[in-house]
Design a protein around this motif. Structure first.
Motif, PDB file in Angstrom:
ATOM      1  N   LEU A 199     -17.538  -3.037  -0.160  1.00  0.00           N
ATOM      2  CA  LEU A 199     -16.290  -2.850   0.589  1.00  0.00           C
ATOM      3  C   LEU A 199     -16.053  -1.378   0.895  1.00  0.00           C
ATOM      4  CD1 LEU A 199     -13.664  -4.023   1.745  1.00  0.00           C
ATOM      5  CD2 LEU A 199     -12.657  -3.800  -0.541  1.00  0.00           C
ATOM      6  N   LEU A 200     -16.240  -0.541  -0.101  1.00  0.00           N
ATOM      7  CA  LEU A 200     -16.016   0.892   0.088  1.00  0.00           C
ATOM      8  C   LEU A 200     -17.001   1.486   1.096  1.00  0.00           C
ATOM      9  CD1 LEU A 200     -15.432   1.796  -3.661  1.00  0.00           C
ATOM     10  CD2 LEU A 200     -13.721   1.987  -1.846  1.00  0.00           C
ATOM     11  N   ALA A 201     -18.207   0.912   1.165  1.00  0.00           N
ATOM     12  CA  ALA A 201     -19.231   1.413   2.084  1.00  0.00           C
ATOM     13  C   ALA A 201     -19.087   0.836   3.492  1.00  0.00           C
ATOM     14  CB  ALA A 201     -20.619   1.096   1.537  1.00  0.00           C
ATOM     15  N   GLY A 202     -18.144  -0.096   3.668  1.00  0.00           N
ATOM     16  CA  GLY A 202     -17.924  -0.666   4.982  1.00  0.00           C
ATOM     17  C   GLY A 202     -18.825  -1.828   5.335  1.00  0.00           C
ATOM     18  N   HIS A 203     -19.514  -2.406   4.349  1.00  0.00           N
ATOM     19  CA  HIS A 203     -20.406  -3.531   4.624  1.00  0.00           C
ATOM     20  C   HIS A 203     -19.640  -4.845   4.788  1.00  0.00           C
ATOM     21  CE1 HIS A 203     -23.619  -0.787   3.939  1.00  0.00           C
ATOM     22  NE2 HIS A 203     -23.462  -0.728   2.625  1.00  0.00           N
ATOM     23  N   VAL A 204     -18.457  -4.913   4.190  1.00  0.00           N
ATOM     24  CA  VAL A 204     -17.578  -6.072   4.343  1.00  0.00           C
ATOM     25  C   VAL A 204     -16.174  -5.558   4.645  1.00  0.00           C
ATOM     26  CG1 VAL A 204     -18.886  -7.650   2.869  1.00  0.00           C
ATOM     27  CG2 VAL A 204     -17.169  -6.142   1.847  1.00  0.00           C
ATOM     28  N   GLN A 205     -15.324  -6.452   5.131  1.00  0.00           N
ATOM     29  CA  GLN A 205     -13.974  -6.045   5.535  1.00  0.00           C
ATOM     30  C   GLN A 205     -12.932  -6.230   4.451  1.00  0.00           C
ATOM     31  OE1 GLN A 205     -14.827  -8.674   8.988  1.00  0.00           O
ATOM     32  NE2 GLN A 205     -13.400  -7.318  10.077  1.00  0.00           N
ATOM     33  N   SER A 206     -13.241  -7.035   3.450  1.00  0.00           N
ATOM     34  CA  SER A 206     -12.281  -7.292   2.384  1.00  0.00           C
ATOM     35  C   SER A 206     -13.039  -7.733   1.139  1.00  0.00           C
ATOM     36  CB  SER A 206     -11.269  -8.370   2.800  1.00  0.00           C
ATOM     37  OG  SER A 206     -11.921  -9.595   3.076  1.00  0.00           O
ATOM     38  N   ALA A 207     -12.312  -7.813   0.033  1.00  0.00           N
ATOM     39  CA  ALA A 207     -12.929  -8.266  -1.217  1.00  0.00           C
ATOM     40  C   ALA A 207     -11.944  -9.118  -1.991  1.00  0.00           C
ATOM     41  CB  ALA A 207     -13.380  -7.079  -2.064  1.00  0.00           C
ATOM     42  N   ALA A 208     -12.474 -10.146  -2.642  1.00  0.00           N
ATOM     43  CA  ALA A 208     -11.693 -11.000  -3.540  1.00  0.00           C
ATOM     44  C   ALA A 208     -12.163 -10.674  -4.948  1.00  0.00           C
ATOM     45  CB  ALA A 208     -11.942 -12.469  -3.206  1.00  0.00           C
ATOM     46  N   GLU A 209     -11.364  -9.925  -5.676  1.00  0.00           N
ATOM     47  CA  GLU A 209     -11.863  -9.366  -6.927  1.00  0.00           C
ATOM     48  C   GLU A 209     -10.816  -9.335  -8.039  1.00  0.00           C
ATOM     49  OE1 GLU A 209     -14.455  -8.619  -8.358  1.00  0.00           O
ATOM     50  OE2 GLU A 209     -15.903  -8.778  -6.729  1.00  0.00           O
ATOM     51  N   THR A 210     -11.329  -9.138  -9.261  1.00  0.00           N
ATOM     52  CA  THR A 210     -10.461  -8.892 -10.398  1.00  0.00           C
ATOM     53  C   THR A 210      -9.938  -7.460 -10.310  1.00  0.00           C
ATOM     54  OG1 THR A 210     -12.371  -8.196 -11.692  1.00  0.00           O
ATOM     55  CG2 THR A 210     -11.696 -10.495 -11.900  1.00  0.00           C
ATOM     56  N   SER A 211      -9.176  -7.047 -11.298  1.00  0.00           N
ATOM     57  CA  SER A 211      -8.494  -5.756 -11.235  1.00  0.00           C
ATOM     58  C   SER A 211      -9.419  -4.548 -11.308  1.00  0.00           C
ATOM     59  CB  SER A 211      -7.458  -5.663 -12.359  1.00  0.00           C
ATOM     60  OG  SER A 211      -8.046  -5.896 -13.618  1.00  0.00           O
ATOM     61  N   ALA A 212     -10.721  -4.748 -11.124  1.00  0.00           N
ATOM     62  CA  ALA A 212     -11.641  -3.603 -11.010  1.00  0.00           C
ATOM     63  C   ALA A 212     -11.266  -2.723  -9.820  1.00  0.00           C
ATOM     64  CB  ALA A 212     -13.080  -4.093 -10.866  1.00  0.00           C
ATOM     65  N   TRP A 213     -10.458  -3.256  -8.906  1.00  0.00           N
ATOM     66  CA  TRP A 213     -10.029  -2.454  -7.752  1.00  0.00           C
ATOM     67  C   TRP A 213      -8.883  -1.504  -8.063  1.00  0.00           C
ATOM     68  CZ3 TRP A 213      -5.367  -4.505  -8.169  1.00  0.00           C
ATOM     69  CH2 TRP A 213      -5.207  -5.887  -8.311  1.00  0.00           C
ATOM     70  N   VAL A 214      -8.277  -1.607  -9.235  1.00  0.00           N
ATOM     71  CA  VAL A 214      -7.091  -0.796  -9.554  1.00  0.00           C
ATOM     72  C   VAL A 214      -7.291   0.698  -9.290  1.00  0.00           C
ATOM     73  CG1 VAL A 214      -5.640   0.041 -11.453  1.00  0.00           C
ATOM     74  CG2 VAL A 214      -5.959  -2.409 -11.118  1.00  0.00           C
ATOM     75  N   PRO A 215      -8.356   1.331  -9.823  1.00  0.00           N
ATOM     76  CA  PRO A 215      -8.492   2.779  -9.582  1.00  0.00           C
ATOM     77  C   PRO A 215      -8.655   3.135  -8.109  1.00  0.00           C
ATOM     78  CG  PRO A 215     -10.466   1.892 -10.640  1.00  0.00           C
ATOM     79  CD  PRO A 215      -9.420   0.831 -10.720  1.00  0.00           C
ATOM     80  N   TYR A 216      -9.264   2.257  -7.332  1.00  0.00           N
ATOM     81  CA  TYR A 216      -9.448   2.528  -5.906  1.00  0.00           C
ATOM     82  C   TYR A 216      -8.138   2.367  -5.140  1.00  0.00           C
ATOM     83  CZ  TYR A 216     -14.309   1.986  -7.309  1.00  0.00           C
ATOM     84  OH  TYR A 216     -15.511   2.115  -7.956  1.00  0.00           O
TER      85      TYR A 216
END
Length: 326
Positions: A199-216
């Motif tokens: 997601l951060l690299a722009g390969h996908v438009q969104s992500a369905a994830e656990t709270s690993a996204w919190v720092p981002y």
């Protein structure tokens, strides 16, 4: 990962049932339990959102029961290996495991020789995870309404990443798609780290994830559109839940402590009471809060009922998606 690859990956768990349950074990007076160390198997690596809170519980329970509670990490296969290993463990209360919600879909994705709802001893429900839908901060999609509108205008073009085919993340997004009346493009990866990096690299438009996204999200790299819990996260009080936005889905993938089937009732009760006491201590709640999680207590009856209901729900979803083993 396609359906065949999923089946092959899950197939490693289909151990022979003939060796599953010992025919006899050393009987112990339940009143003397525990008289030696207790081990708790966790199907995830050390330091993560499951391992850390359980280690805090183990330390507290060791003091309550006056015996060491030893953690053994057995990562892999979406965390379900410990429940499989319990099938060969003596039902004496000295070998326990953390059961992730993914165990309830095993009978429908592999040739499993045991039933998770009836072949585990349900001790206590402990917690669940924080999930959410995120997009890059630079995305023109600024809300879940925008997300749905874009998906409707671009059928099957809006991509989302997940930790893999058949994971809770994937299946919940498929439920979301049906509830919202849209068709999304699922791009599976091998784990949350890869999913978010894509997601951060722009390969996908969104992500369905656990709270690993919190720092981002906190650093401003990602935007959190909605959380999947029953109520808003304390860390992000301005972000709505799916339910608030008209999507009747709550997903926390609850997990808890289980034992081999047949553990004596008095031993099961002793374990339940000790872990419940530890759950109520500030240290456990603080450990969960590090991962934006909260206690989710279930007693043994409630926990087993949850297992039965979960297996029914998982079958319905997998059948709908064509992912059930035929």
């Amino acid at each position: 990962m396609n359906r065949r690859e999923l089946m092959r990956a899950m197939g490693v768990l289909a151990l022979a049932h003939s060796s599953a349950m010992p025919t006899a074990f050393a009987q112990e007076d339940p009143a003397a339990y525990p008289s030696r160390p207790i081990r708790v198997m966790i199907g995830f690596a050390p330091g993560g959102s499951t391992d850390t809170p359980v280690r805090v519980l183990a330390e507290a329970v060791s003091k309550i029961l006056r015996q060491p509670v030893v953690i053994e990490n057995k990562p892999g296969a979406a965390g379900v290996i410990p429940t499989q290993l319990l099938q060969a463990a003596a039902p004496d209360g000295y070998t326990l495991a953390i059961a992730p919600a993914g165990v309830y879909r095993l009978p429908y994705t592999t040739d499993l020789k045991w039933n998770p709802a009836t072949d585990l001893g349900y001790v206590i429900g402990l917690s669940g995870y924080a999930f959410g839908t995120v997009v890059p901060a630079s995305s023109p999609i600024r809300s879940l309404d925008d997300y749905i509108a874009y998906a409707k205008a671009n059928p099957e073009l809006l991509t989302y990443s997940s930790p893999g085919v058949g994971t809770t993340n994937h299946l919940t997004m498929e439920q979301f798609s049906r509830a919202a009346g849209v068709k999304l493009n699922h791009v599976p990866y091998k784990g949350s780290a890869e999913s978010l990096q894509a997601l951060l690299a722009g390969h996908v438009q969104s992500a369905a994830e656990t709270s690993a996204w919190v720092p981002y999200v906190e650093s401003g790299k990602l935007r959190l559109l909605a959380v999947w819990s029953d109520k808003r996260m304390a860390r992000f009080p301005d972000v709505p839940t799916l339910k608030e936005l008209g999507i009747d889905i709550v997903q926390t993938s609850p997990w808890g402590l289980v034992a081999p089937r047949g553990v004596p009732a008095k031993i099961q009760a002793r374990l339940h009471d000790a872990f419940k006491q530890a759950m109520e201590m500030p240290a456990f709640k603080e450990a969960l809060a590090r991962f934006d999680m909260e206690p989710a207590y279930r007693d043994p009856v409630q926990y087993q009922r949850f297992a039965v209901e979960s297996m029914k729900r998982e079958k319905e979803i997998l059948d709908t998606l064509g992912l059930s083993r035929k």
